[in-house]
Structure formats: structure tokens, C-alpha cells
Enzyme design. Structure first.
Site, PDB file in Angstrom:
ATOM      1  CG  ASP A 180      -0.397  16.951  -0.318  1.00 22.40           C
ATOM      2  OD1 ASP A 180      -0.017  16.193  -1.077  1.00 22.40           O
ATOM      3  OD2 ASP A 180      -0.746  16.685   0.747  1.00 22.40           O
TER       4      ASP A 180
ATOM      5  CD  GLU B 163       2.395  17.522   1.254  1.00 23.22           C
ATOM      6  OE1 GLU B 163       2.025  16.796   2.069  1.00 23.22           O
ATOM      7  OE2 GLU B 163       2.251  18.796   1.425  1.00 23.22           O
TER       8      GLU B 163
ATOM      9  CD  GLU C  86       0.384  12.677   3.368  1.00 28.15           C
ATOM     10  OE1 GLU C  86      -0.769  12.216   3.507  1.00 28.15           O
ATOM     11  OE2 GLU C  86       0.346  13.986   2.908  1.00 28.15           O
TER      12      GLU C  86
ATOM     13  CG  HIS D 108       0.821  14.264   7.218  1.00 22.53           C
ATOM     14  ND1 HIS D 108       0.207  13.470   8.155  1.00 22.53           N
ATOM     15  CD2 HIS D 108       0.162  14.447   6.255  1.00 22.53           C
ATOM     16  CE1 HIS D 108      -0.731  13.038   7.583  1.00 22.53           C
ATOM     17  NE2 HIS D 108      -1.149  13.719   6.384  1.00 22.53           N
TER      18      HIS D 108
END
Length: 355
Positions: free
Chosen positions: A191, A218, A245, A295
Site C-alpha cells: 500500500d 495499492e 479506499e 478495505h
């Protein structure tokens, strides 16, 4: 079944995260874990629990529920989940389509689905799809440590606890290599938290981690709505790309899919319309041929709702578990064991929070 009361509860807990006492959390600089719980009560005595996205936003979302969203729900029919969601979205759209008001609306939706399950006398995953799974695989979502030794230690600990996949929040290649060595053959997800302003550095990073058994990279780009940029990254990255997200809801996800920007979509129950939002985005993802892995790095009803949605989903996907140990958990019994999370069998969400 009219709604008679909407109350908020701010659950606060110290935590440990594998690099000392409470603190850290990468960009968030967390001193504690804040979870916003929203309780919706009906005239016949049924109640449900929801969660709006928390952490450093929890008090702002709480204010939005207390002053705006909660009063607008009073007198509404709790069975009309879709109608209440539409009403709230239209009434408060001037406050922003993405942010604390949307997070508060998500909390109401989760609470209403909890009530629906309780009214029917069945767990939410049964209400949604006959409850295909008794447990759901989990992946450990590590915090950002920024020190290779801390990353390696926590990756090894996640593996020891039975997690079958691990997500990092690191951009430093030495930290990622340390995790790769410690995690053995487990997949690593990376991420990036929208670290780069352009395509070129994102592609350089993807080239550097290619071959490290990467599940996905991500949110490589800022802003998160740069769908054309992400599509360019995806075409050349050589690794799967995920995002979602930080988007504003189903409409943004539809544009994300139309751009061909992602392999994996990551909607959030506490941000994108609760259970209803996850179901809507899941349908869009299926039409687009995109995998959905929600998420869910939080600890309250939003995590539980995500668990039920995944238990009922046609295609299996793992649930994200934030790799931080709370001193006072919202749900003490909700833990991953050997890389799996058991789905509660009580009506609705199946658990009551410790408040």
C-alpha cells in the site's frame, strides 16, 4: 418500525503495533485507536450498531452524525434501508460526497442492516446470501514502520500467527526486501498511500518490486482520482494494481472500472455506503471483471459487516485485519486464528460491541 434514537459512542484504546508502545501508524501518527460506533434504535426495541470511518477523523464524523445525520433519521422506517440512504445522500450532498458526512451515512447503513438481520432472526451473511462460508481468510495489514528491522520482525510475527498474506505500508525498498525475506513464500501487498504525483516514479517502483511475489501495488498515485494515470501504470507495471479506499462512492468506482485502472477494487464499508455500498460496488466490479477485496483496517461494526459480506459473496476474498493489538478491543472475541476469522452466527452482525 420507526427510528426513535441515534447515538454515537467514541471507543478509544491504546494499542501496540510491533515497534514499541502505543504510537506510530505511518502517516496517521496514531497515539491511540479511535472507533466511532453509531447505535440506531427503533420503536419496537430493536437496535443496530454501525461504524463510520475513524482514526484521526472519528470526532469529525461523530459531529456529523450528532448534528446532521442522526436527527434526519428520526421517524424514518428502519426497514427502508435504500430509501434512507438516498434521502441522506441528497439532503447532505453540499457537505461533500467523500468525507465525514459520507462516513456517517455509511454507519447508519451498517446499523440498519444489523437491525434487519435481528428482525429476521438470522445472521447478516445468511440474509445476504444464505451464508456460504463459516470463516473467511484474513491478511495482516501492517502499519508503516520505516525501519527494516521492525518490518522484518512484524512480517515474521504475522506469519507465525498464521496469516497467509501480508500487506505493507512501506515505500522504502530496503524495508520491503526485509519483509520479503521474513515472510517466506507468503504474498506481499504494497500500500503506497498515494505517494507519487506522476506515472514515472510509480513505474520505477513497480519495476523494482517485480519478481518479489507481490499480490498488488495499492494506490500508487496522487490524487486518487487520477484514473488515467493509474491505467497507464497498470498497463506497464507488470504487477497487479489496486485502489478504491479514498474514492467517493459507487459512482467513482464505476469511473475507475471504466478507465481500466485496477485489477483489484477496495471499497470500504465505513466510507462508501456501508453494506449497501459494498454490495453495489461488488456488482459493478463483477461486471467489469475486477476482483473486489474490501478495505477494512478497523475494529468495529464496519469490520464485522465486511466479514458478513465476504462470507456471503459468490467469489471468495480475504478480509483485511489491521496488525495492531488493542488494549480494549471493540469485540474481544473477533480475532484471526490460523489466518482465518470465524463468522458470527447470532442475528444481525452477531456481536455487541464492548462499550
Amino acid at each position: 418500525m420507526k427510528i426513535t434514537r441515534v447515538e454515537t459512542h467514541l471507543h478509544r484504546s491504546d494499542f501496540t503495533y510491533g515497534a514499541g508502545a502505543s504510537g506510530g501508524g505511518g502517516n496517521l501518527r496514531l497515539a491511540r485507536i479511535d472507533t466511532l460506533l453509531v447505535r440506531v434504535e427503533t420503536e419496537n426495541g430493536l437496535h443496530g450498531w454501525g461504524e463510520g470511518f475513524g482514526f484521526t477523523l472519528a470526532q469529525t464524523t461523530q459531529d456529523a452524525v450528532d448534528r446532521l445525520i442522526g436527527p434526519a433519521c428520526l421517524g424514518q422506517d428502519a426497514r427502508d434501508i435504500a430509501g434512507i440512504g438516498r434521502m441522506l445522500a441528497r439532503r447532505f450532498h453540499n457537505f461533500g460526497r467523500n468525507g465525514p458526512v459520507g462516513f456517517g451515512i455509511s454507519a447508519i447503513d451498517i446499523a440498519l442492516w444489523d437491525i434487519a438481520g435481528k428482525a429476521a432472526g438470522v445472521p447478516l451473511h445468511v440474509l445476504l446470501g444464505n451464508g456460504r462460508r463459516a470463516e473467511v481468510p484474513a491478511y495482516a495489514s501492517l502499519l508503516r514502520y520505516g525501519v527494516a528491522e521492525d518490518v522484518a520482525r512484524n512480517a515474521a510475527e504475522a506469519r507465525r500467527r498464521g496469516y497467509r498474506e501480508i500487506k505493507l505500508h512501506e515505500v522504502d525498498l530496503d524495508c520491503i526486501r526485509a519483509a520479503r525475506d521474513a515472510a517466506g513464500d507468503l504474498p506481499l501487498m504494497l500500500d503506497i498511500n498515494c505517494a507519487w504525483d506522476g506515472v514515472a516514479p510509480a513505474l520505477d517502483f513497480c519495476a523494482a518490486v517485480r519478481g518479489m511475489h507481490i499480490g498488488w501495488v495499492e494506490e500508487p498515485l496522487w490524487p486518487p482520482e487520477d484514473f488515467d494515470g493509474m491505467a497507464k501504470v497498470r498497463r506497464e507495471a507488470g504487477v497487479p494494481i489496486s485502489a478504491g479506499e479514498n474514492l467517493g462512492g459507487a459512482e467513482d468506482f464505476a469511473r475507475l472500472f471504466a478507465s481500466g485502472a485496477v485489477d483489484v477494487a477496495q471499497p470500504s464499508a465505513t466510507k462508501h455506503g456501508g453494506v449497501s455500498g459494498l454490495l453495489q460496488i461488488a456488482a459493478l466490479a463483477q461486471q467489469a471483471g475486477v476482483r473486489m477485496v474490501p478495505h477494512s483496517p478497523y475494529f468495529g461494526p464496519g469490520l464485522l459487516a465486511t466479514l458478513h459480506v465476504l462470507a456471503a459473496a459468490e467469489q471468495a476474498a480475504p478480509i483485511e485485519i489491521y496488525f495492531a493489538d488493542l488494549a480494549t478491543p471493540v469485540y474481544p472475541a473477533l480475532v484471526a486464528k490460523d489466518g482465518m476469522v470465524a463468522v458470527p452466527h447470532g442475528p444481525g452482525l452477531g456481536m455487541e460491541p464492548a462499550v
